[in-house]
Design a protein around this motif. Structure first.
Motif, mmCIF file in Angstrom:
data_model
loop_
_atom_site.group_PDB
_atom_site.id
_atom_site.type_symbol
_atom_site.label_atom_id
_atom_site.label_comp_id
_atom_site.label_asym_id
_atom_site.label_seq_id
_atom_site.Cartn_x
_atom_site.Cartn_y
_atom_site.Cartn_z
ATOM 1 N N VAL A 32 1.016 -1.172 0.025
ATOM 2 C CA VAL A 32 -0.069 -0.002 0.086
ATOM 3 C C VAL A 32 0.597 1.180 -0.033
ATOM 4 O O VAL A 32 1.738 1.383 1.005
ATOM 5 N N GLY A 33 0.849 2.057 -1.009
ATOM 6 C CA GLY A 33 1.571 3.469 -0.955
ATOM 7 C C GLY A 33 0.476 4.336 -0.932
ATOM 8 O O GLY A 33 -0.670 4.596 -1.083
ATOM 9 N N ILE A 34 1.102 5.521 -0.070
ATOM 10 C CA ILE A 34 0.033 6.537 0.437
ATOM 11 C C ILE A 34 0.741 7.873 -0.279
ATOM 12 O O ILE A 34 2.012 7.994 0.440
ATOM 13 N N THR A 35 0.532 8.560 -0.986
ATOM 14 C CA THR A 35 1.055 9.848 -1.458
ATOM 15 C C THR A 35 0.226 11.131 -1.225
ATOM 16 O O THR A 35 -0.704 10.914 -0.284
ATOM 17 N N GLY A 36 0.713 12.098 -1.430
ATOM 18 C CA GLY A 36 0.186 13.482 -1.000
ATOM 19 C C GLY A 36 -1.099 13.915 -1.466
ATOM 20 O O GLY A 36 -1.410 15.151 -1.285
ATOM 21 N N ALA A 37 -1.675 13.444 -2.669
ATOM 22 C CA ALA A 37 -3.025 13.775 -2.946
ATOM 23 C C ALA A 37 -4.060 13.687 -2.031
ATOM 24 O O ALA A 37 -3.700 12.723 -0.739
ATOM 25 N N HIS A 76 2.471 -4.283 3.135
ATOM 26 C CA HIS A 76 3.702 -3.313 3.431
ATOM 27 C C HIS A 76 3.136 -2.031 3.133
ATOM 28 O O HIS A 76 2.759 -1.633 2.050
ATOM 29 N N LEU A 77 3.381 -1.092 3.833
ATOM 30 C CA LEU A 77 3.194 0.540 3.539
ATOM 31 C C LEU A 77 4.264 1.167 3.200
ATOM 32 O O LEU A 77 5.373 0.905 3.931
ATOM 33 N N VAL A 78 4.108 1.978 2.077
ATOM 34 C CA VAL A 78 5.267 3.059 1.968
ATOM 35 C C VAL A 78 4.495 4.565 1.847
ATOM 36 O O VAL A 78 3.365 4.603 0.934
ATOM 37 N N ALA A 79 4.705 5.087 2.662
ATOM 38 C CA ALA A 79 3.975 6.503 2.877
ATOM 39 C C ALA A 79 5.180 7.907 2.454
ATOM 40 O O ALA A 79 6.021 7.692 3.083
ATOM 41 N N THR A 80 5.100 8.421 1.361
ATOM 42 C CA THR A 80 5.853 9.556 1.046
ATOM 43 C C THR A 80 5.663 10.595 2.395
ATOM 44 O O THR A 80 4.584 10.630 2.914
ATOM 45 N N PRO A 81 6.709 11.649 2.252
ATOM 46 C CA PRO A 81 6.519 12.744 3.142
ATOM 47 C C PRO A 81 5.068 13.699 2.867
ATOM 48 O O PRO A 81 4.611 13.848 4.098
#
Length: 186
Positions: free
Chosen positions: A6-11, A32-37
């Protein structure tokens, strides 16, 4: 064991990523989580969660700079990846094969290994670059899934709209335990 990145970006739309993690956990899916700043900023702004609270929703959390993480390699078998929400910047990076951080590298690996990649793009209106990048990702086998709500089930709350969209995304990602409501006709 089913594995989902699961990716979480700034939108805008951090609720989709958070609800996806919650639902995956309820279904016994290893995440598995990847979150951008910018994704972390939005999670905090829109939902009041800090990094620690967000990462607690995942089985494993990775920093975007951790390009040596297991999910950066095709030898680490995952079932699917969902970026929820997905910025146009992330869409462009995926469309052009720019694996410059763990999130975009994992998306690139997902595509090259012919696994399911679902991008919940959040922008409107679309410009020509957005549309071309969506076409490129689709031609590579990715699924562009803007979180557009369905109203034919007459949802009574925002939570119902989000939940139904998340169930549909899980289904599209190939998570067999997902339970979106079916249209039964008129």
């Amino acid at each position: 064991m089913t594995r989902l990145i699961v990716g979480i970006t700034g939108a805008s739309g951090a609720v989709y990523g958070v609800r996806l993690l919650e639902r995956a956990r309820a279904l016994g899916v290893h995440t598995h989580l990847v979150a951008t700043p910018a994704g972390l900023l939005n999670v905090h702004h829109e939902l009041g969660l800090d990094r620690q609270a967000l990462e607690a929703l995942a089985d494993e959390a990775h920093s975007p700079g951790a390009v040596g993480a297991c999910i950066a390699s095709g030898s680490y078998a995952t079932d699917a990846m969902v970026v929820a929400p997905c910025t146009m910047k992330t869409l462009a990076a995926v469309a052009h094969g720019m694996g410059d951080n763990l999130l975009t590298r994992a998306a690139d690996v997902t595509l090259k290994e012919r696994r399911r990649l679902v991008l919940m793009v959040r922008e409107t209106p679309f410009n020509l670059a957005h549309l071309r990048n969506m076409t490129a990702v689709t031609e590579m086998g990715g699924i562009v899934f803007p979180p557009l709500p369905a109203f034919y089930h007459r949802p009574q709350s925002i939570a119902e709209l989000v939940d139904e969209t998340v169930e549909r995304v899980l289904q599209v990602a190939g998570i067999g335990q997902a339970t979106p409501r079916e249209w039964r006709g008129l």
